[in-house]
Each structure stands twice: as C-alpha cells, then as structure tokens.
Design an enzyme around this catalytic site. Structure first.
Site, short mmCIF file in Angstrom:
data_model
loop_
_atom_site.label_atom_id
_atom_site.label_comp_id
_atom_site.label_asym_id
_atom_site.label_seq_id
_atom_site.Cartn_x
_atom_site.Cartn_y
_atom_site.Cartn_z
CG LEU A 133 -10.52 -9.79 38.23
CD1 LEU A 133 -11.03 -8.72 39.18
CD2 LEU A 133 -10.52 -9.30 36.80
CG ASP A 134 -2.88 -13.43 36.30
OD1 ASP A 134 -2.63 -14.46 36.95
OD2 ASP A 134 -2.02 -12.72 35.76
CB ALA A 135 -1.08 -10.76 38.89
CB ILE A 136 -6.37 -8.41 40.73
CG1 ILE A 136 -7.20 -7.14 40.49
CG2 ILE A 136 -6.64 -9.01 42.10
CD1 ILE A 136 -7.19 -6.67 39.07
#
Length: 562
Positions: free
Chosen positions: A226-229
């Site tokens: 989960l990128d830059a969540i």
C-alpha cells in the site's frame, strides 16, 4: 453479520449509508471468493523479496517482463523467493507511481500472461498505488469533463480553508488548479500535479479500489504493498496523515482479504517516524501483516559512519511485534532514497546533519519537504546505498568498500522480519549521476536500467564489482535460509558486547534453533572473550568457534549454537 464491516463503514460513511455500502462490499467479496487461487500461505527463513522494476534488465526485441523472468530464473532461483515488481501498470510520471490504468499491464513491459509466468517461479508483490492517480488517466480526464461517476472521484477544495496543519512530503504545491467543464477546480495533489489524490469520502472510490486490489490477488499477488497509504484520507483542519479513517480503510481491506484471499499479506509503505510507522500493524490482527522498517536504512548508515552500534542496538532492543501474524519488511535500499523522517527521535539533529553531509560528499543528492511553518528540511537522501557507505571519490581499497557494504546487508538480514533487497544492491551498482542529469529527478541516481547481456558478462567476470557483491550476497542469503533461527516470526534479543559490535541473538519460533549474529562495524579488529559457553558453528564459514572470538574489520559471524 460480520460487525467488522459495520463498524468501519459507520466510521467512514455514517450509519445511514453504511448498510447499502456493506451489501455491495459483501457482493464484491463473494464475486472473488473461490476464484482466487490459494497460494503458499506461510513465511519462513527461506523467504526474501527482490525489489525491481519490470524493465530493470532489458534485451532487444523481447518484452521486459519476459527478460526479467528469464534472468531471475537463471540467476536467483533458490536465492530469493519473491519479487516485488514496482508499478507495472500504464503510467505517466514518477517511474510508474502515477498510474493511468490500475487494471492493465504497461504494453511496453508485457502482459498479464507474463506476470502469471513470473508468478510460477516466485512469490509476487504488487503495488496498490491508491492514494493518487495519473492526471493523464481516463478517470481524471472524465472528471475534467464532469462525467459520472468520476466527477466525484478526486479530492477537491473550495474556498480558502486553512491548510497550514497539513503534513507535506514534498515542496511542490498541495493544490493544483485544473480547468473543468464546470469551471476551475483545485485538486489535492500530495506528491505532484500529475498525481491527483483520490477522494475516499466517496464510497464509490472505496468499492472501485477494493475491486482492483482483489483482482490483483486473483492475478497472483501474494503481497500487496500500500504505497503512501498514510496520506489516504483527508480532513480539512487536520494534519491529513495517519487519520483514523485511513486505518479503518486498511482494516476493511484486511477483513475483505481474510475472506476472499487469506494468503495475501498487506505491506504498508509509510515513510514516517518509527512510532507512526508501526501503528499500521493495528492490533496485530486487523491491519498490515508487514510494515516497511523505514528507520533501519538511516540507522545502519549512521552505525557505519561512526563505527558505533549503540544507537542501532538500543533501537533494535525495543522492536516489538504485536502478534505472531506480523513482522517487519526489512530493507536498506529501494527505488526511493534513504528517508530521514523515520530516524527523527532516534538520531539527533546533529547525527542526521552528518548523514546529509556525508551523502553530499559521496556524490549523492538531498530532497526536501515543506514544513507547516514555511521552512524546509531534509526529507530524503538520494544516493546508491553502496556509495552512501563508501566515498566513491576516495582511494580506499575496493575490497574494504565491499566488506563494509556486505556487513550492512548482513545486519539487515539478521534482524527479525522479511528481507527486501533492491536489485541494484544485490548486483553492486553505484551512483548513476548521468541519469539525474537527463531526468532532472534526484531519485534517478538509483534507478538505472541495465542491458541483460552486459550485466551477465559482468557476472561472469571474476574481477567485476557486480560479481564480487552478488556472490557474497548470495552466500549470505543461502546461509540465512539454512537456519530456522532466522524465521520471520521467530524472536530476537540484542546482546551487549560493546559499541563496536552489533550483536543479536535469533531464535526459531519453537526455540530449538539459535544463532548469535555478530557484526564488526569498524575498520579495526575486535575481540570478544567468554561470549559463548557451548560449541558454535559459523554458518558463513562452517568453522567451529571457541570462547575467544576475533572479528576482522567489518566481518560477519552467524554462530549457530549446537
């Protein structure tokens, strides 16, 4: 009825809307249940993940994903178990992190069939780049034309609210104005004008994204990053980071995956101070199974800069996991730079200033973030990790530089967690300054793409830096995989043998296998007496050790207690 969904949806959308959304979410889960193949559920000491771009190695006339598969099968089978393919979707900027179509594979890389074939040999990690979307993608173009349902897919700001509390990871403007069919609208752009933030206040966005992530599981993803969540949910008047609603979205996703694809693990990528970072474990059962261990890269760099392991040891002694379902995703290098924020509160301001100075002296670059008071501060050091540790402009023997680099990697591999190894680290790359001159982006310094034939020629050259690094890294990984003491869900304890040595005791989950990891972090010989009372065998040399241990400069010992 599963009350988890009710609780989370009530928090996000209120009691009036939640029942209808829950019904649709349950229908979505049922659509995927049974269609997603059940793959290997467990982790072991044999697991490690290669981090790579889909076009990291290239050869003329072949789809890049096919080349990557063939290269990895030939060179990495039995060495790494999984591959994190950085965003392989159609994109417009940020080397893939501005996604134009979440459901497609970039034709320049290959096809879903190529992804599937790679998954036959390696466990796969996909990126869920769900905080933002490409301004050049179809969804946003339809937003500009006021078309349903996309007119409400993106976070817009009306009027002139106070946004001074918003935590910024960049110095670029937070809001970007676009001309739409209904007039000018200001869109929230956390990272760049080409990366427009999705508005999860709209339940249609949540359901669309969940459909995509469940589709990834169906396409073979065993890990979803989960990128830059941390920036997902925005509330005007707050810092717009780590909000309860963001955690609720992750909890909803975890619950959905538990039903439809229980073998899939969530990995949260939050380049923030350590205490905030580990909050994404939730209670150990309801959020991410793995979190990126962001404090590790700057702490290891500090350790070798000073020749003093005390800060690293103190931090490692305090690492705690909330449950046996969770562990750390350990790494030293990635496609991004070395984040400084995670070390704040662990290293002093003077220590971090020294790291910045060393980075600049070693040919690296520094990226800055905007503070709420209008000032800027260093956010990320952009440099290849090999060169971060050793000055490429010095006359220091290359052998010493290699020893220092592999010592750092050995420390990462010894810590509890799942190792993540960036392609350029595994194969001994250096700074790519020419790339920065071409792209004008600092992160390009560690993102060079390689020609397969040239790379393999170097890997067949006994004198090449690439072979020397890869051969020794391979040896470390094989030794690590030979002992259950390195199990990601085992235990660890820091051992105090002085500041010049990082000492860590690792044990298997059942306690039957024990390894004492010793790392000399200095360029001087170190001696330890009366540390072990039983017979011990060094996993790296297969030699027995007695009560007196002599560590050569930067030497690693993994002593299996027999």
């Amino acid at each position: 009825m599963n009350t988890f969904y009710t609780i989370y949806l009530n928090l996000l959308y209120g009691e009036r809307l939640a029942p209808g959304i829950e019904t649709r979410l349950r229908n979505l889960i049922e659509t995927y249940r049974g269609r997603i193949p059940s793959l290997q559920p467990s982790l072991s000491e044999r697991d490690s993940i290669l981090i790579t771009y889909g076009d990291q190695v290239r050869e003329t006339g072949k789809p890049h994903l096919q080349t990557l598969k063939n290269f990895c099968k030939n060179n990495l089978s039995g060495i790494v178990s999984g591959i994190h393919i950085l965003p392989f979707y159609p994109w417009s900027s940020d080397d893939g992190f501005s996604v134009k179509d979440y459901r497609a594979v970039d034709p320049a890389l290959g096809s879903w069939k190529d992804i599937e074939k790679l998954g036959h040999s390696f466990r796969l990690m996909f990126d869920g780049v769900i905080n933002h979307y490409s301004a050049q993608g179809e969804w946003f173009q339809k937003f500009l034309h006021n078309e349903e349902p996309y007119r409400d897919y993106f976070f817009t700001v009306d009027g002139d609210p106070d946004l001074s509390k918003v935590v910024r990871p960049r110095t670029l403007p937070l809001l970007t104005e676009y001309e739409t069919a209904s007039g000018k609208r200001r869109v929230w752009t956390t990272f760049s004008a080409d990366q427009v933030d999705l508005d999860f206040r709209n339940p249609e966005v949540l359901l669309e994204i969940f459909d995509i992530l469940l589709m990834y599981a169906g396409r073979g993803a065993q890990f979803i990053r989960l990128d830059a969540i941390a920036y997902l949910w925005k509330e005007i008047g707050t810092a717009c980071i780590h909000l309860p609603q963001t955690h609720a979205v992750i909890q909803l996703l975890r619950a959905a995956l538990n039903e439809a694809a229980p073998h899939v693990r969530l990995v949260t990528e939050t380049n923030v101070p350590h205490a905030d970072n580990i909050s994404y474990f939730g209670n150990g059962e309801n959020e991410a199974q793995l979190v990126y261990n962001f404090a590790l890269p700057p702490l290891v760099l500090h350790t070798f800069r000073t020749g003093d392991a005390s800060r690293l040891s103190r931090w490692a002694s305090e690492l705690k996991l909330p449950s046996s379902q969770t562990t750390f995703f350990n790494f030293l290098a990635s496609h991004d730079g070395i984040g400084l924020n995670p070390a704040r509160g662990i290293l002093s301001a003077a220590d971090m200033d020294a790291l910045v100075e060393q980075t600049l002296a070693h040919g690296g670059l520094v990226s800055y973030k905007q503070n709420s008071d209008g000032t800027q501060s260093p956010y990320e050091m952009n440099i290849n990790y090999f060169d971060a540790l050793s000055n490429p402009f010095s006359d220091e023997p290359l052998e010493t530089q290699i020893n220092r680099f592999l010592a750092a990697q050995a420390m990462m591999l010894s810590l509890i967690g799942l190792p993540g190894i960036y392609f350029h680290s595994l194969f001994g790359s250096r700074n790519w300054a020419e790339g920065v001159r071409v792209t004008k982006h600092n992160r390009t310094i560690n993102r060079q793409k390689l020609v397969r034939m040239e790379l393999e020629e170097q890997l067949n050259d006994q004198t090449s830096l690439r072979l020397q690094v890869f051969a020794r890294f391979r040896h470390l990984l094989l030794a690590r995989s030979s002992s259950a003491a390195f199990h990601p869900h085992g235990s660890q304890k820091v051992v105090d043998v002085g500041n010049n040595i990082f000492a860590l005791s690792r044990s298997s989950p059942d306690g039957t296998k024990n390894v004492l990891c010793l790392q000399n972090v200095t360029p001087q010989e170190q001696r330890i007496e009366n540390l072990i009372s039983k017979t011990a065998r060094d996993l790296l040399t297969n030699r027995s050790r007695n009560s007196e241990i002599i560590l050569q400069p930067y030497q690693t010992m993994w002593l299996e207690i027999i």
